[in-house]
Motif scaffolding. Structure first.
Motif, PDB file in Angstrom:
ATOM      1  N   GLU A  45      14.321  20.181  -5.028  1.00  0.00           N
ATOM      2  CA  GLU A  45      14.777  19.234  -6.035  1.00  0.00           C
ATOM      3  C   GLU A  45      15.060  17.883  -5.361  1.00  0.00           C
ATOM      4  N   TRP A  46      14.957  16.808  -6.137  1.00  0.00           N
ATOM      5  CA  TRP A  46      15.168  15.480  -5.578  1.00  0.00           C
ATOM      6  C   TRP A  46      16.568  15.338  -4.996  1.00  0.00           C
ATOM      7  N   GLU A  47      17.560  15.938  -5.642  1.00  0.00           N
ATOM      8  CA  GLU A  47      18.928  15.838  -5.151  1.00  0.00           C
ATOM      9  C   GLU A  47      19.063  16.463  -3.752  1.00  0.00           C
ATOM     10  N   GLU A  64      17.353  14.151  -1.235  1.00  0.00           N
ATOM     11  CA  GLU A  64      18.207  12.990  -1.002  1.00  0.00           C
ATOM     12  C   GLU A  64      19.365  13.346  -0.073  1.00  0.00           C
ATOM     13  N   ASN A  97      12.358   7.949  -4.305  1.00  0.00           N
ATOM     14  CA  ASN A  97      12.880   8.513  -5.551  1.00  0.00           C
ATOM     15  C   ASN A  97      12.052   9.747  -5.884  1.00  0.00           C
ATOM     16  N   GLU A  98      12.359  10.374  -7.006  1.00  0.00           N
ATOM     17  CA  GLU A  98      11.666  11.631  -7.332  1.00  0.00           C
ATOM     18  C   GLU A  98      10.180  11.405  -7.590  1.00  0.00           C
ATOM     19  N   ARG A 149       7.053  13.222  -5.234  1.00  0.00           N
ATOM     20  CA  ARG A 149       5.974  14.119  -5.661  1.00  0.00           C
ATOM     21  C   ARG A 149       4.590  13.598  -5.296  1.00  0.00           C
TER      22      ARG A 149
END
Length: 478
Positions: free
Chosen positions: A437-439, A442, A462-463, A467
């Protein structure tokens, strides 16, 4: 017993029936006297010791071995059950049939004079009594070694030696013959591609593979202190095929058979003869037959390898294998032994080690330019054939047809679980982009920014960028 004695005293006292109080007091006094004498004669113990309370014993002498402190956690060794069959495909000599047990001395049977004479003649022919079991084990080990020598002669027939070895024959690389083996050491951390590169090295003929020799150190990174001294001691012993002084390592093995299971040539013998598998008197001479010794570990930090590189007699080639920490952390999520272990599930510690390894690598490249190299797992995966050729040249190994065959069957598609080395090498290193997941990405990048920059990895913005981007940038040491 006490009640009967008390009643006799009461009857002899001829006390009137109207004085029951005096009778009771006299009875209690007599009971106390009897109990006192019973205690003095050590007969009180049976009253306190029943079937659920074991008898008390005086403390015996302290076991000296149990009192010795160790840097490891002690573990119980389970019995290693021995299969009664030879492993499929193994053509090793069959173990001798068990000899008849000697007669029971307590059976009361008398030996005839003829039987005694036969035993005396047997002892004279065998060089004395009491050594039958040892002779049998020695004979079995000798037979296994002879058979392995024959296999190695076949494997090494027409082998093209690397020019830097200056070897005229295989004997120049065999410890048993007084030679010096070609020693390859891979340093990395958990889930960074070391299983794949270890198996690539093992596909080379004549290779004895030391898989994770620091497995008994637990889920810990060895960086300094007493653990570091013990770790270097273990690696030196294994690289020189000296299994003496390795008791904890060998005791750990029967409960954790994968310690040897990845060493294919050794494990086939262990399956056929498990009673020999963890014994130094078998392991040391067996290891000493092999001209190529490969070792990979995920628990030793790079700074500790300087002692090994300085040892000219050892002549080891050291490779540091590095992976994008985002890919490493994603891969560790699938392992049930990682959560709760700070050296494994904390990205800050992982990236601190990556920074430390980078700084150490700068020093080692200058001091040992021909014996040390660092490579990223992604670069190896994206160009498996050419990179393997480069690494084999660095390790002074021949790019043998067996190595080519291994790459052909292990780099085209993904097969098996998380520990499988059958991988689509083009996509495996960066599949974390879709899995994390992006979180989480990060969070890792926040504590790994310096490590990512030093090793040439690109930071996701960023997300959407995550990807679509290529996380592996260009990398060169300054």
């Amino acid at each position: 017993m006490i009640l009967e004695a008390g009643m006799k005293i009461l009857r002899r006292a001829e006390l009137p029936r109207k004085q029951p109080g005096r009778a009771l007091l006299l009875f209690l006094a007599c009971s106390s006297v009897l109990l006192f004498f019973l205690n003095q004669s050590h007969l009180a113990t049976p009253f306190r010791t029943g079937p659920r309370s074991p008898p008390r014993f005086e403390a015996g002498p302290v076991d000296a071995h149990a009192a010795v402190s160790t840097t490891y956690a002690q573990r119980r060794i389970q019995d290693y059950q021995s299969p009664e069959y030879t492993a499929p495909g193994d053509t090793a000599p069959h173990p001798p049939q068990p000899q008849n047990a000697p007669p029971n001395e307590e059976s009361g049977k008398e030996e005839t004079p003829e039987k005694e004479e036969e035993e005396e003649e047997g002892e004279e022919e065998g060089g004395g009594g009491g050594g039958g079991g040892e002779n049998s084990t020695e004979s079995l080990i000798s037979a296994i070694l002879d058979e392995q020598r024959q296999r190695l002669r076949q494997d090494m027939e027409n082998y093209a030696f690397h020019p830097k070895l200056k070897a005229k024959s295989v004997k120049d690389l065999v410890l048993e013959e007084g030679g010096r083996p070609v020693r390859s050491l891979v340093i990395t951390t958990w889930r960074s591609g070391s299983t794949f590169i270890g198996d690539v090295l093992q596909s080379h003929p004549g290779t004895y593979y030391h898989y994770e020799p620091l497995l008994d150190f637990g889920i810990n990174q060895v960086r300094h202190g007493k653990e570091a001294a013990q770790a270097i001691h273990n690696l030196k012993h294994l690289l020189t095929c000296d299994y003496s002084g390795m008791e904890h390592y060998l005791d750990y093995g029967p409960d954790h058979p994968w310690l040897f299971a990845h060493n294919e040539v050794l494990w086939s013998r262990c399956q056929a003869y498990p009673d020999l598998c963890w014994r130094p008197e078998f392991l040391s001479p067996f290891c000493s037959l092999f001209p190529f010794q490969s070792l990979k570990t995920v628990r030793l930090r790079l700074n500790l390898t300087q002692e090994l590189l300085q040892d000219k007699k050892l002549g080891v080639q050291v490779l540091l294998l590095v992976r994008d920490p985002r890919g490493t952390m994603q891969s560790r999520r699938h392992r049930d032994w990682c959560p709760g272990e700070p050296d494994c599930d904390d990205p800050a510690r992982l990236c601190s080690d990556l920074v430390s390894d980078y700084n150490t690598a700068l020093v080692l490249r200058r001091r040992f330019p021909h014996s040390f190299r660092a490579v990223r797992y992604e670069d190896l995966s994206f160009d498996a054939y050419n990179m393997t050729k480069e690494l084999f040249n660095f390790f002074h190994l021949n790019y043998h047809p067996r190595v080519q065959s291994f790459l052909d069957t292990h780099t085209k598609e993904t097969i098996g679980g998380v520990s499988s080395t059958f991988r689509d090498s083009k996509t495996a290193p960066i599949h974390w982009k879709k899995d994390l997941e992006w979180e989480e990405v990060e969070r890792i990048q926040r504590v790994c920014h310096k490590a990512l920059k030093l090793w040439g990895y690109v930071v996701a913005k960023n997300e959407e960028h995550l990807r679509a981007f290529m996380p592996v940038g260009l990398f060169r040491f300054p």
